[in-house]
Every structure is written in structure tokens, then in C-alpha cells.
Design a protein around this motif. Sequence first.
Motif, mmCIF file in Angstrom:
data_model
loop_
_atom_site.group_PDB
_atom_site.id
_atom_site.type_symbol
_atom_site.label_atom_id
_atom_site.label_comp_id
_atom_site.label_asym_id
_atom_site.label_seq_id
_atom_site.Cartn_x
_atom_site.Cartn_y
_atom_site.Cartn_z
ATOM 1 N N GLY A 162 0.432 -1.006 0.070
ATOM 2 C CA GLY A 162 0.029 -0.018 -0.039
ATOM 3 C C GLY A 162 0.765 1.296 -0.027
ATOM 4 N N ALA A 163 2.131 1.261 -0.407
ATOM 5 C CA ALA A 163 3.147 2.284 -0.424
ATOM 6 C C ALA A 163 2.938 3.047 0.839
ATOM 7 C CB ALA A 163 2.641 3.315 -1.594
ATOM 8 N N GLN A 164 2.990 2.130 2.054
ATOM 9 C CA GLN A 164 2.787 2.800 3.225
ATOM 10 C C GLN A 164 3.931 3.335 4.017
ATOM 11 O OE1 GLN A 164 0.049 0.134 5.242
ATOM 12 N NE2 GLN A 164 -1.503 1.166 4.099
ATOM 13 N N GLU A 165 5.292 3.177 3.210
ATOM 14 C CA GLU A 165 6.658 3.631 3.765
ATOM 15 C C GLU A 165 7.199 4.555 2.573
ATOM 16 O OE1 GLU A 165 8.255 4.797 6.153
ATOM 17 O OE2 GLU A 165 8.238 3.000 7.247
ATOM 18 N N PRO A 166 6.673 5.719 2.075
ATOM 19 C CA PRO A 166 7.021 6.487 1.130
ATOM 20 C C PRO A 166 8.149 7.422 1.551
ATOM 21 C CG PRO A 166 5.111 7.708 2.114
ATOM 22 C CD PRO A 166 5.273 6.159 2.945
ATOM 23 N N GLY A 167 8.501 7.433 2.701
ATOM 24 C CA GLY A 167 9.554 8.478 3.164
ATOM 25 C C GLY A 167 11.100 8.168 2.845
ATOM 26 N N SER A 168 11.970 8.978 2.854
ATOM 27 C CA SER A 168 13.435 8.573 2.649
ATOM 28 C C SER A 168 13.865 7.759 3.900
ATOM 29 C CB SER A 168 14.212 9.915 2.687
ATOM 30 O OG SER A 168 14.144 10.615 3.835
ATOM 31 N N GLU A 169 14.898 7.100 4.002
ATOM 32 C CA GLU A 169 15.412 6.644 5.173
ATOM 33 C C GLU A 169 15.636 7.561 6.287
ATOM 34 O OE1 GLU A 169 18.639 3.946 4.623
ATOM 35 O OE2 GLU A 169 17.487 2.703 3.031
ATOM 36 N N GLN A 170 16.197 8.779 6.147
ATOM 37 C CA GLN A 170 16.192 9.793 7.255
ATOM 38 C C GLN A 170 14.938 10.027 7.608
ATOM 39 O OE1 GLN A 170 19.288 10.583 8.270
ATOM 40 N NE2 GLN A 170 18.082 11.124 10.069
ATOM 41 N N GLU A 171 13.872 10.308 7.080
ATOM 42 C CA GLU A 171 12.510 10.696 7.305
ATOM 43 C C GLU A 171 12.115 9.402 8.137
ATOM 44 O OE1 GLU A 171 10.805 13.462 3.915
ATOM 45 O OE2 GLU A 171 10.954 11.280 3.644
ATOM 46 N N ILE A 172 12.327 8.147 7.680
ATOM 47 C CA ILE A 172 11.858 6.998 8.582
ATOM 48 C C ILE A 172 12.300 6.867 9.825
ATOM 49 C CG2 ILE A 172 11.951 4.514 8.433
ATOM 50 C CD1 ILE A 172 11.837 4.737 5.477
#
Length: 181
Positions: free
Chosen positions: A91-101
Motif C-alpha cells: 500500500g505504499a505505506q513507507e514512502p519516506g526517505s530513510e532519514q525521514e523513517i
Amino acid sequence: MRSFLPEVTALLFSSSLLAGECSTVLDYDLRLLAGESELNLCEAYPDKVLLVVNTASKCAFTGQYEGLEALYDEYRERGLVVLGFPSNDFGAQEPGSEQEIQNFCRSTYSVGFPMFAKTSVRGETAAPFWKNLATVSGTVPKWNFHKYLIDRNGDFVAEFSSLTQPQSVRLREQIEALLQD
């Protein structure tokens, strides 16, 4: 005539463990989240019980971060390590960059357990570690927060669906049993 094959096999198996041979389940070099450092799972987590989880920041199950961190805090001294793997496969539920995550996990849930690079966990694009987990377990993650439990020898023990909360009696009993071995 008595066969010595079981004894020889057991001796060879225990000798390979003593010699530091790595389990095929854990013999992977993986990059840590939002960094360039890689670590080998066998070298980084010898004699540890591992709970491997694919995660996502924008999922109905995201609140499980809190429970996973609580498990890690409670059992870390006894040998449990939770390993998080952000994935955008569902569901594209981890769209952020690694730093954002990383920022989200730390600031929202105070995640202190190891988090690894954003990765694909299913299908043709799945990372080799995840393809192997699917093979040895017979189960591919069907959604975010699918869990795999690995014993101190690096062997797959059990898998738990996303619906299994970190506080689940069944999950906790399995962790307790592995930590006592």
C-alpha cells in the motif's frame, strides 16, 4: 550393526557452530537505516534470539512499534534483538526517505532496536535475506509488521502475521522458551 550417522551428524553440526560457522538464515551483510554502515547478522548477533519485522510508518499496524520496543526493552538483557526493516511493498505505506523513517521511528515511538535499510520483502524484487526467510519459513509477508522468530543458532522457529501484536501471549511464550534454551 549400529549406525553412527546420527552421532557423527550431531558432532559435525555442533563443531560447525563452535567454529563460528554462520547460519544460512543469517549469513547476510545488511546496511543500517539512514547510514552507510553494513553489518553481518551472524557477527552482529551471535547467540541472540531475533524477531525480524517488516515495518511501515503509515500503516494501521504502525502502533506496533511501541510494543516491539517494549519487547526489546524487556528481553534485551536476556538475548532478544528486534530487527526492523522498513518496506514500501504494501500500500505504499513507507514512502519516506530513510532519514525521514529514522526520525519518525525515534521521535514518535522512541525506537531503539536496530533498523535496517528500506527494503523490498516480497516478490521478485525482495532482498535476498527476505527471499531466504520466505523459503525457510514457507511464508511471504502478506502485509506490514509480519514477524519471523529466529533462535540462538540462527534457525527459523516461527512466523506471526501482522495481526499478532507484540504483546501476544503466543509470541511472548515462544520468545520466553527460546531465551531459556
